[in-house]
Write an enzyme that holds these catalytic residues in place. Sequence first.
Site, PDB file in Angstrom:
ATOM      1  N   LYS A 205       0.928  -1.134  -0.155  1.00  0.00           N
ATOM      2  CA  LYS A 205       0.027   0.092  -0.053  1.00  0.00           C
ATOM      3  C   LYS A 205       0.840   1.269   0.043  1.00  0.00           C
ATOM      4  O   LYS A 205       0.564   2.308  -0.682  1.00  0.00           O
ATOM      5  CB  LYS A 205      -1.011  -0.209   1.276  1.00  0.00           C
ATOM      6  CG  LYS A 205      -1.849   1.278   1.444  1.00  0.00           C
ATOM      7  CD  LYS A 205      -3.169   0.748   2.153  1.00  0.00           C
ATOM      8  CE  LYS A 205      -2.995   0.303   3.794  1.00  0.00           C
ATOM      9  NZ  LYS A 205      -2.959   1.787   4.221  1.00  0.00           N
TER      10      LYS A 205
ATOM     11  N   ARG B 100       2.958   6.013  -3.223  1.00  0.00           N
ATOM     12  CA  ARG B 100       3.976   6.753  -3.705  1.00  0.00           C
ATOM     13  C   ARG B 100       4.224   6.759  -5.216  1.00  0.00           C
ATOM     14  O   ARG B 100       4.590   7.637  -5.806  1.00  0.00           O
ATOM     15  CB  ARG B 100       5.408   6.327  -2.799  1.00  0.00           C
ATOM     16  CG  ARG B 100       5.174   6.816  -1.556  1.00  0.00           C
ATOM     17  CD  ARG B 100       6.060   6.017  -0.579  1.00  0.00           C
ATOM     18  NE  ARG B 100       6.199   6.405   0.890  1.00  0.00           N
ATOM     19  CZ  ARG B 100       5.315   6.503   1.808  1.00  0.00           C
ATOM     20  NH1 ARG B 100       4.269   5.686   1.569  1.00  0.00           N
ATOM     21  NH2 ARG B 100       5.627   6.831   3.100  1.00  0.00           N
TER      22      ARG B 100
ATOM     23  N   GLY C 228      -4.771   7.943   5.789  1.00  0.00           N
ATOM     24  CA  GLY C 228      -3.921   8.781   6.358  1.00  0.00           C
ATOM     25  C   GLY C 228      -2.620   9.088   5.515  1.00  0.00           C
ATOM     26  O   GLY C 228      -2.273  10.474   5.510  1.00  0.00           O
TER      27      GLY C 228
ATOM     28  N   ASP D 252       2.449  -1.046  11.717  1.00  0.00           N
ATOM     29  CA  ASP D 252       1.127  -1.501  11.437  1.00  0.00           C
ATOM     30  C   ASP D 252       0.895  -2.859  11.758  1.00  0.00           C
ATOM     31  O   ASP D 252      -0.219  -3.287  11.755  1.00  0.00           O
ATOM     32  CB  ASP D 252       0.994  -1.509   9.980  1.00  0.00           C
ATOM     33  CG  ASP D 252       0.711   0.202   9.583  1.00  0.00           C
ATOM     34  OD1 ASP D 252       0.509   0.898  10.414  1.00  0.00           O
ATOM     35  OD2 ASP D 252       1.024   0.377   8.347  1.00  0.00           O
TER      36      ASP D 252
ATOM     37  N   ARG E 148      -6.143   1.472  17.930  1.00  0.00           N
ATOM     38  CA  ARG E 148      -5.905   0.010  18.048  1.00  0.00           C
ATOM     39  C   ARG E 148      -5.496  -0.564  19.302  1.00  0.00           C
ATOM     40  O   ARG E 148      -5.666  -1.847  19.216  1.00  0.00           O
ATOM     41  CB  ARG E 148      -4.760  -0.277  17.000  1.00  0.00           C
ATOM     42  CG  ARG E 148      -4.931   0.020  15.710  1.00  0.00           C
ATOM     43  CD  ARG E 148      -3.946  -0.142  14.683  1.00  0.00           C
ATOM     44  NE  ARG E 148      -4.740  -0.079  13.316  1.00  0.00           N
ATOM     45  CZ  ARG E 148      -4.292   0.063  11.946  1.00  0.00           C
ATOM     46  NH1 ARG E 148      -2.787   0.121  12.056  1.00  0.00           N
ATOM     47  NH2 ARG E 148      -4.829   0.044  10.893  1.00  0.00           N
TER      48      ARG E 148
END
Length: 436
Positions: A21, A26, A94, A314, A345
């Site tokens: 992702k 990018r 985000g 993450d 989270r």
Amino acid sequence: MDFKVSPSKVEDARVTVPGDKSVSHRALMLGSIANGRSDVSGFLAGEDCLQTLAAMRALGVSIAQPGPTEISIDGVGLQGLKASAEALDLGNSGTAMRLMAGLLCGQAFDSVLTGDASLTGRPMGRIITPLSEMGAEIDSNNGKPPLKIHGRSGLRAIEYELPIASAQVKSAVLLAGLYAIGTTRVVEPAATRDHTERMLRSMGVRVASKGRQISIRGGQALTACRVQVPADLSSASFVILAALLAENADIVIANVGVNPTRSGVIDILRGMGADISLENSRQLGDEPVADIRVRSSELRGISVDPAVVSLAIDEFPVLFVAAASATGSTVFSGIGELRVKESDRIAAMAEGMRNLGITVDESPHGAVVHGGGFTGGTVESFGDHRVAMSLAVAGTVADGEVLVRNVDAVDTSFPGFCSCMASIGAGIEAIDRDCT
Ligand code: S3P
């Protein structure tokens, strides 16, 4: 949509997971401001990246999608973007919001950036502060989206010490730095993912890294290049977790990005006793990749070194489930950033795992997870893709059925999650809320 998860027998398999992702975002942004055509393979056609793709098109960039995971971007050059008639809706992402803010604050036109309920609740002060120091003018809703960016040319280069380890903030400042007069420098408190720096270099931009300091001189042109997106280690982590927790599985996930600024999850799991090896290690364009081989393992609780948190930022939902399945307790500290991700989270995982019989002690910046078996039960994902997938994997080793509520956001990062998990024997079924 919900997930209905049945106790499963995960088996030997060789699988692939979708593209990265961070790299896909990018590729879209940098390819758009490069000179020439950038062909991208392995692109993640998940909702987050598709929102960014739509945003770049709204800014006047022509992007073709010749195949499901291939895109071709006709870059317009550093000064070629055009104002969008509409607000740019960045959905749940985000990364898209923060990087686009960096990219757009030095343009000769205004832009509005907005997103879904989760994104419009997330902090943007962390980018507004350095970008304003560079001369950008950004209005927000008390530091939260929507962001109204009053574009202006001739931003000032700054030296900025990041108060938090964040690749999104670093990248926002570096992108704005391309539009600044002089050399912009950022200093990170800890290493964060360096995909922006790598891709800029592949496109011919000089980006200097010295220790924790990264510098970029403004006005440098980007040259289009071929981008081969590796499979996303963050998505692979759910398969890694399922394999580790299974009784006797041996699973290979092919062609996964193992950039050292991303691969903290592998080191932390190994520290817990996980049998994970990297095979066929090689370079794919500007990113290192490998086939990741995982064999089921007995995990033990550890104290996770806060110094490596940014390298696995993450993967903590996955690590929480691993910790719950380990013998003894696992101590997580220095993970306060998890509270401002797509959901809080720490709270979301603590609540979900408690509903499945696990004891979790929470603190503002950490948690202690006490190992034990998962029971069946119903849990809430809080609309967070990684919470949903982590709790679903927990369900595969629970002693009863697990229902994970509200899992639509999984498509933001891992389209095809259920069929990938089915291919290793994990019984995770997406069911329509109306049928329950
Ligand atoms: C990302 C950086 C990380 C990560 C996010 C993707 C990126 O966020 O959590 O999923 O692509 O730069 P922070 O930089 O806020 O830690």
